[in-house]
Write a protein that holds these residues in place. Structure first.
Motif, PDB file in Angstrom:
ATOM      1  N   PHE A  38      -2.415   7.100  -7.087  1.00  0.00           N
ATOM      2  CA  PHE A  38      -1.628   6.099  -7.812  1.00  0.00           C
ATOM      3  C   PHE A  38      -0.247   5.853  -7.218  1.00  0.00           C
ATOM      4  O   PHE A  38       0.550   5.142  -7.822  1.00  0.00           O
ATOM      5  CB  PHE A  38      -1.510   6.516  -9.283  1.00  0.00           C
ATOM      6  N   VAL A  39       0.042   6.403  -6.055  1.00  0.00           N
ATOM      7  CA  VAL A  39       1.340   6.155  -5.413  1.00  0.00           C
ATOM      8  C   VAL A  39       1.548   4.672  -5.106  1.00  0.00           C
ATOM      9  O   VAL A  39       2.625   4.132  -5.381  1.00  0.00           O
ATOM     10  CB  VAL A  39       1.506   7.035  -4.154  1.00  0.00           C
ATOM     11  N   PRO A  40       0.575   3.952  -4.549  1.00  0.00           N
ATOM     12  CA  PRO A  40       0.806   2.531  -4.269  1.00  0.00           C
ATOM     13  C   PRO A  40       1.037   1.683  -5.525  1.00  0.00           C
ATOM     14  O   PRO A  40       1.677   0.639  -5.451  1.00  0.00           O
ATOM     15  CB  PRO A  40      -0.466   2.080  -3.545  1.00  0.00           C
ATOM     16  N   PHE A  92       4.273   0.508  -0.623  1.00  0.00           N
ATOM     17  CA  PHE A  92       3.065   1.035   0.006  1.00  0.00           C
ATOM     18  C   PHE A  92       1.827   0.192  -0.274  1.00  0.00           C
ATOM     19  O   PHE A  92       0.705   0.667  -0.096  1.00  0.00           O
ATOM     20  CB  PHE A  92       2.813   2.467  -0.461  1.00  0.00           C
ATOM     21  N   ASP A  93       1.988  -1.036  -0.696  1.00  0.00           N
ATOM     22  CA  ASP A  93       0.837  -1.878  -1.025  1.00  0.00           C
ATOM     23  C   ASP A  93      -0.091  -2.104   0.158  1.00  0.00           C
ATOM     24  O   ASP A  93      -1.298  -2.250  -0.013  1.00  0.00           O
ATOM     25  CB  ASP A  93       1.298  -3.231  -1.572  1.00  0.00           C
ATOM     26  N   GLN A  94       0.456  -2.136   1.355  1.00  0.00           N
ATOM     27  CA  GLN A  94      -0.386  -2.395   2.527  1.00  0.00           C
ATOM     28  C   GLN A  94      -1.173  -1.146   2.953  1.00  0.00           C
ATOM     29  O   GLN A  94      -2.064  -1.245   3.782  1.00  0.00           O
ATOM     30  CB  GLN A  94       0.471  -2.883   3.680  1.00  0.00           C
ATOM     31  N   HIS A  95      -0.863   0.006   2.371  1.00  0.00           N
ATOM     32  CA  HIS A  95      -1.541   1.253   2.741  1.00  0.00           C
ATOM     33  C   HIS A  95      -2.411   1.798   1.608  1.00  0.00           C
ATOM     34  O   HIS A  95      -2.637   3.001   1.522  1.00  0.00           O
ATOM     35  CB  HIS A  95      -0.508   2.315   3.124  1.00  0.00           C
ATOM     36  N   VAL A  96      -2.911   0.924   0.770  1.00  0.00           N
ATOM     37  CA  VAL A  96      -3.697   1.366  -0.387  1.00  0.00           C
ATOM     38  C   VAL A  96      -4.948   2.114   0.052  1.00  0.00           C
ATOM     39  O   VAL A  96      -5.286   3.167  -0.504  1.00  0.00           O
ATOM     40  CB  VAL A  96      -4.070   0.160  -1.285  1.00  0.00           C
ATOM     41  N   SER A  97      -5.632   1.634   1.064  1.00  0.00           N
ATOM     42  CA  SER A  97      -6.867   2.278   1.499  1.00  0.00           C
ATOM     43  C   SER A  97      -6.595   3.662   2.096  1.00  0.00           C
ATOM     44  O   SER A  97      -7.408   4.582   1.936  1.00  0.00           O
ATOM     45  CB  SER A  97      -7.607   1.406   2.505  1.00  0.00           C
ATOM     46  N   SER A 110      -5.960   5.970  -0.819  1.00  0.00           N
ATOM     47  CA  SER A 110      -7.225   6.202  -1.504  1.00  0.00           C
ATOM     48  C   SER A 110      -8.091   7.194  -0.719  1.00  0.00           C
ATOM     49  O   SER A 110      -8.718   8.076  -1.310  1.00  0.00           O
ATOM     50  CB  SER A 110      -7.963   4.880  -1.694  1.00  0.00           C
ATOM     51  N   ALA A 111      -8.111   7.056   0.609  1.00  0.00           N
ATOM     52  CA  ALA A 111      -8.901   7.976   1.430  1.00  0.00           C
ATOM     53  C   ALA A 111      -8.340   9.393   1.354  1.00  0.00           C
ATOM     54  O   ALA A 111      -9.101  10.373   1.225  1.00  0.00           O
ATOM     55  CB  ALA A 111      -8.919   7.500   2.876  1.00  0.00           C
ATOM     56  N   ILE A 112      -7.015   9.540   1.414  1.00  0.00           N
ATOM     57  CA  ILE A 112      -6.399  10.859   1.311  1.00  0.00           C
ATOM     58  C   ILE A 112      -6.698  11.475  -0.054  1.00  0.00           C
ATOM     59  O   ILE A 112      -7.012  12.663  -0.162  1.00  0.00           O
ATOM     60  CB  ILE A 112      -4.877  10.760   1.555  1.00  0.00           C
ATOM     61  N   ALA A 113      -6.629  10.668  -1.105  1.00  0.00           N
ATOM     62  CA  ALA A 113      -6.910  11.165  -2.452  1.00  0.00           C
ATOM     63  C   ALA A 113      -8.368  11.591  -2.587  1.00  0.00           C
ATOM     64  O   ALA A 113      -8.658  12.641  -3.183  1.00  0.00           O
ATOM     65  CB  ALA A 113      -6.573  10.089  -3.480  1.00  0.00           C
TER      66      ALA A 113
END
Length: 85
Positions: free
Chosen positions: A41-43, A49-54, A57-60
């Motif tokens: 939920f950081v983005p 960080f909107d451009q790094h959502v994926s 999500s992958a790290i999470a």
């Protein structure tokens, strides 16, 4: 009067669940899973960080999977399905 009670040795139980390393490992797994949930939920909170959502999500997802594997391995070890039995 003679004593009729015979002395008997105490029972030796191998109480596997009370070992400290299981609690430590489960705590690490829980903390790792919580970190994965918060990273997801950081983005949403930091709009930079909107451009790094994926990526977040992958790290999470990786964090949650690793935490789940550690937790299941530890619980099965407590139950006696581990390698050391």
């Amino acid at each position: 009067m003679a004593e009729t009670v015979q002395h008997r040795e105490p029972k030796k139980t191998d109480n596997n669940a009370n070992q400290t390393h299981y609690y430590k490992t489960l705590t690490i797994a829980i903390v790792l899973g919580l970190i994965g949930v918060f990273i997801r939920f950081v983005p949403d909170v930091c709009t930079n960080f909107d451009q790094h959502v994926s990526m977040f999500s992958a790290i999470a997802n990786i964090s949650l999977v690793v935490a789940s594997l550690i937790a299941f391995r530890t619980v099965f070890g407590i139950l006696g399905f581990g390698k050391n039995k």
